[in-house]
Design a protein around this motif. Sequence first.
Motif, mmCIF file in Angstrom:
data_model
loop_
_atom_site.group_PDB
_atom_site.id
_atom_site.type_symbol
_atom_site.label_atom_id
_atom_site.label_comp_id
_atom_site.label_asym_id
_atom_site.label_seq_id
_atom_site.Cartn_x
_atom_site.Cartn_y
_atom_site.Cartn_z
ATOM 1 N N GLN A 103 8.272 7.333 -16.409
ATOM 2 C CA GLN A 103 9.030 8.375 -15.844
ATOM 3 C C GLN A 103 9.556 9.410 -16.946
ATOM 4 O O GLN A 103 10.210 10.442 -16.690
ATOM 5 N N ASN A 104 9.311 9.026 -18.262
ATOM 6 C CA ASN A 104 10.193 9.785 -19.338
ATOM 7 C C ASN A 104 9.154 10.822 -19.721
ATOM 8 O O ASN A 104 8.238 11.271 -19.240
ATOM 9 N N ILE A 105 9.986 12.222 -20.365
ATOM 10 C CA ILE A 105 9.245 13.172 -20.439
ATOM 11 C C ILE A 105 9.362 13.517 -22.111
ATOM 12 O O ILE A 105 8.959 14.679 -22.654
ATOM 13 N N ASP A 106 9.673 12.588 -22.828
ATOM 14 C CA ASP A 106 10.013 12.706 -24.250
ATOM 15 C C ASP A 106 8.869 12.653 -25.232
ATOM 16 O O ASP A 106 8.861 13.054 -26.547
ATOM 17 N N GLY A 107 7.510 12.015 -24.820
ATOM 18 C CA GLY A 107 6.366 11.916 -25.499
ATOM 19 C C GLY A 107 6.641 10.704 -26.792
ATOM 20 O O GLY A 107 5.544 10.717 -27.633
ATOM 21 N N LEU A 108 7.536 9.934 -26.550
ATOM 22 C CA LEU A 108 7.530 9.073 -27.535
ATOM 23 C C LEU A 108 6.611 7.703 -27.577
ATOM 24 O O LEU A 108 6.388 7.423 -28.528
ATOM 25 N N HIS A 109 6.126 7.508 -26.477
ATOM 26 C CA HIS A 109 4.947 6.563 -26.339
ATOM 27 C C HIS A 109 3.771 7.111 -27.201
ATOM 28 O O HIS A 109 3.087 6.341 -27.726
ATOM 29 N N GLN A 110 3.448 8.253 -27.025
ATOM 30 C CA GLN A 110 2.304 8.674 -27.658
ATOM 31 C C GLN A 110 2.620 8.948 -29.246
ATOM 32 O O GLN A 110 1.742 8.728 -29.963
ATOM 33 N N LEU A 111 3.720 9.333 -29.487
ATOM 34 C CA LEU A 111 4.293 9.625 -30.918
ATOM 35 C C LEU A 111 4.192 8.069 -31.549
ATOM 36 O O LEU A 111 3.969 7.926 -32.542
ATOM 37 N N ALA A 112 4.499 6.850 -30.746
ATOM 38 C CA ALA A 112 4.405 5.804 -31.382
ATOM 39 C C ALA A 112 3.003 5.077 -31.656
ATOM 40 O O ALA A 112 2.753 4.378 -32.464
ATOM 41 N N GLY A 113 2.128 5.664 -30.798
ATOM 42 C CA GLY A 113 0.683 5.444 -31.090
ATOM 43 C C GLY A 113 0.047 4.943 -29.788
ATOM 44 O O GLY A 113 -1.285 4.678 -29.613
ATOM 45 N N SER A 114 0.586 4.686 -28.632
ATOM 46 C CA SER A 114 0.083 4.474 -27.399
ATOM 47 C C SER A 114 -0.999 5.549 -26.950
ATOM 48 O O SER A 114 -0.928 6.896 -27.046
ATOM 49 N N LYS A 115 -2.218 5.027 -26.322
ATOM 50 C CA LYS A 115 -3.393 6.168 -25.898
ATOM 51 C C LYS A 115 -3.502 6.224 -24.671
ATOM 52 O O LYS A 115 -3.491 7.319 -24.322
ATOM 53 N N ASN A 116 -3.119 5.218 -23.647
ATOM 54 C CA ASN A 116 -3.302 5.386 -22.310
ATOM 55 C C ASN A 116 -1.894 5.462 -21.697
ATOM 56 O O ASN A 116 -1.282 4.755 -21.215
ATOM 57 N N VAL A 117 -1.337 7.018 -21.647
ATOM 58 C CA VAL A 117 -0.083 7.152 -21.178
ATOM 59 C C VAL A 117 0.065 8.055 -19.887
ATOM 60 O O VAL A 117 -0.658 9.305 -19.999
ATOM 61 N N LEU A 118 0.341 7.467 -18.857
ATOM 62 C CA LEU A 118 0.533 8.589 -17.543
ATOM 63 C C LEU A 118 1.979 8.996 -17.361
ATOM 64 O O LEU A 118 2.690 8.147 -17.333
ATOM 65 N N GLU A 119 2.123 10.178 -17.595
ATOM 66 C CA GLU A 119 3.298 10.735 -17.604
ATOM 67 C C GLU A 119 3.594 11.397 -15.977
ATOM 68 O O GLU A 119 3.057 12.323 -15.806
ATOM 69 N N LEU A 120 4.231 10.513 -15.341
ATOM 70 C CA LEU A 120 4.459 10.951 -13.781
ATOM 71 C C LEU A 120 5.291 12.134 -13.764
ATOM 72 O O LEU A 120 5.032 12.959 -12.879
ATOM 73 N N HIS A 121 6.250 12.530 -14.546
ATOM 74 C CA HIS A 121 7.111 13.484 -14.708
ATOM 75 C C HIS A 121 6.849 14.642 -15.585
ATOM 76 O O HIS A 121 7.689 15.614 -15.724
ATOM 77 N N GLY A 122 5.824 14.494 -16.238
ATOM 78 C CA GLY A 122 5.363 15.622 -17.303
ATOM 79 C C GLY A 122 5.842 15.336 -18.493
ATOM 80 O O GLY A 122 6.238 14.244 -18.858
ATOM 81 N N SER A 123 5.811 16.490 -19.514
ATOM 82 C CA SER A 123 6.310 16.148 -20.951
ATOM 83 C C SER A 123 6.963 17.621 -21.328
ATOM 84 O O SER A 123 6.338 18.699 -21.063
ATOM 85 N N VAL A 124 7.971 17.321 -22.242
ATOM 86 C CA VAL A 124 8.562 18.522 -22.820
ATOM 87 C C VAL A 124 7.864 19.236 -23.988
ATOM 88 O O VAL A 124 7.718 20.237 -24.444
ATOM 89 N N GLN A 125 6.732 18.028 -24.171
ATOM 90 C CA GLN A 125 5.848 18.508 -25.444
ATOM 91 C C GLN A 125 4.865 19.694 -25.258
ATOM 92 O O GLN A 125 4.421 20.472 -25.982
#
Length: 241
Positions: A103-125
């Motif tokens: 539910q987060n919009i910060d993009g930290l999962h991708q920055l950490a290296g996660s590949k399959n991330v589903l952003e329910l509420h979008g992203s600030v990035q």
Amino acid sequence: MDFKELKDRVSESSRIVFFGGAGTSTESGIPDFRSAEGLYNASGDETYAPEEILSRDFFKARTEAFYTFYKSKMIYPEAKPNKAHEALVKLERQGKLQAVITQNIDGLHQLAGSKNVLELHGSVQSNHCIACYAKYPLPYVMESPGVPVCRQCGGIVKPDVVLYQENLDMDVLERAASYIHKAEVLIVAGTSLTVQPAAGLLRLYEGNAFILINKSATAMDGLADYVISDSIGRVLHALVE
């Protein structure tokens, strides 16, 4: 708490799904929304509630005020992934974690290296011009004085974040529902489970390893097989070490 049983469940599974909320990022210095120290109780704006400022109507009617709040309260460019994000990357690389649903919009999962991330509420990035749909990165928005406008047509640039009064992306929602339904182990962390329709997705889980990690009680504690009130980073790190 002895995590041996949980570690065994995790080590035996290749269909783990993680569902996270704002609490996943608090250990990175990003405040959550509804705790005593959260955004909704410390917005600094006594005229409008955060829910109103972060609505589609407010964005359209008072765009400059929206961006004043958004840039000062919603963006944390210096934030770095924490132990929770890193543990999830490790699980994914081991072939155990199928998806991160956030539910987060910060993009930290991708920055950490996660590949399959589903952003329910979008992203600030990511951001787009509401007139010509040209795309812009976060630095463009942050470096623009006041309201960011499109270099191509002069239209207003809007964050790719789902505001109140806007619908979630149905494709993302359906993919999230499918992952949860098929999961063997479901780890839910850092969310009050009050925001719909996202929270309702958890009722699709049919397994017997629903692990709920949250500092405060939630309406779904009774549905979880394991309820843990502890640091998300500490718990997830313990499950993968």
